[in-house]
Design an enzyme around this catalytic site. Structure first.
Site, PDB file in Angstrom:
ATOM      1  N   HIS A 212       0.673  -0.995   0.080  1.00 27.35           N
ATOM      2  CA  HIS A 212      -0.018   0.031   0.089  1.00 27.35           C
ATOM      3  C   HIS A 212       0.753   1.362  -0.016  1.00 27.35           C
ATOM      4  O   HIS A 212       1.920   1.303   0.471  1.00 27.35           O
ATOM      5  CB  HIS A 212      -1.005   0.237   1.390  1.00 27.35           C
TER       6      HIS A 212
ATOM      7  N   CYS B 146       0.013   2.637  -4.628  1.00 23.91           N
ATOM      8  CA  CYS B 146      -0.704   3.885  -4.946  1.00 23.91           C
ATOM      9  C   CYS B 146       0.176   5.142  -4.446  1.00 23.91           C
ATOM     10  O   CYS B 146       1.061   5.086  -3.917  1.00 23.91           O
ATOM     11  CB  CYS B 146      -1.867   3.718  -4.357  1.00 23.91           C
TER      12      CYS B 146
END
Length: 311
Positions: A89, A138
């Protein structure tokens, strides 16, 4: 005279059992290890893996990742090739004192590693060595603070982000709520919580009294980001490929499968070719995820994971 070394740290975080669990990150780093050894001549003993799977002796916490990166940079000499791959992440944070949002990656313990942490590492890389970061996460565009943009953002509406495909983004609000519960403090300053929990292992951005070297001389940092700053990096599922993996990692590995081993590809070519491969992926990836390249002009056209020679 010492022989140049190639050293790599490959990190995969799936956050098993937690909201936002991912499924392809371990596959990413295992596949990348194979590529580094078979294609680029890395020795197995110089490729370190950190994965958050049961039984791992060293988990990919923020402190452990930074310790391994610092060790690699400390060992580096002129001619060495350093490589860091992160699959997991990423998100954006807005420290109260910062004029803009900052890019971070999210280790398995949520001890955020920021763009300023990566800037500090890059500033310590010896001249004549290279330090390549590939972040399949991301909001990863610009993950090396103030690095020169070579292949940058495309115009992508913020509301174009797919809500159907797994992405490698965890909302900042979720991280803040986690630490608010953990520390019992109601502060919206994420740094307050991180320093409370991790002390000196918190990112340098959150320790304002620690000296930060913001020198922006020509450096040897190279960032291949899975997406631009305002985008998500997607996962491919078994519906797309044989096993779950990151779309960008898959594209990079396909670039080298499709190009003969005898031909060196530049960092610029790798990103452009990865973008072209991703154009053949499902529409929600093709239209929403655009890998970027950040580095000096010289390194943009230097061989990917190659040795930079002194002029």
């Amino acid at each position: 005279m010492s022989v140049p070394k190639k050293m790599a740290l490959l990190v995969g975080c799936t956050y098993s059992g937690y909201p936002g669990e991912l499924y392809g990150c371990h596959n990413d780093v295992l596949g990348m290890r194979e590529l580094l050894i078979a294609r680029f001549g890395f020795k197995l003993k110089h490729v370190e893996l950190l994965m958050d799977r049961p039984g791992s002796s060293v988990m990919p916490t923020g402190a452990n990742i930074k310790s391994a990166l610092n060790k690699m940079v400390d060992q580096a000499k002129k001619g060495d090739v350093l490589f860091f791959h992160f699959s997991g992440h990423g998100t954006l944070i807005k420290p109260p004192y910062a004029p803009k949002t900052e890019e971070v990656i999210v280790p398995c313990d949520n001890n955020l590693i920021t763009s300023e942490d990566f800037r500090q590492l890059v500033n310590r890389v010896p001249k004549g060595a290279t330090f390549t970061i590939l972040s399949d996460s991301c909001n990863s565009g610009g993950l090396i603070d103030k690095e020169t943009e070579q292949i940058g953002p495309c115009a992508t509406p913020d509301d174009a982000i797919s809500k159907l495909r797994p992405t490698r983004m965890i909302p900042f609000e979720s991280i803040l709520q986690y630490f608010t519960t953990l520390t019992g403090k109601m502060s919206k300053d994420i740094g307050t919580h991180l320093v409370e929990v991790f002390g000196d292992d918190a990112g340098i951005m959150f320790r304002p009294h620690d000296p930060i070297n913001k020198t922006l001389e020509a450096d040897e940092g190279i960032l291949l980001s899975g997406c631009q700053k305002n985008e998500y990096s997607c996962e491919l599922t078994e519906k797309d490929v044989s096993k779950p993996c990151g779309a960008f990692t898959y594209a990079v590995q396909m670039v080298f499968k499709e190009n003969p081993a005898g031909r060196n590809l530049s960092n610029r070519e790798v990103v452009i070719k990865a973008r072209n491969i991703m154009k053949l992926m499902p529409d929600d990836i093709e239209n929403e995820q655009h890998p970027c390249l950040y580095c000096s002009d010289q390194n943009a056209d230097a061989p990917f994971l190659g040795v930079i020679n002194d002029a």
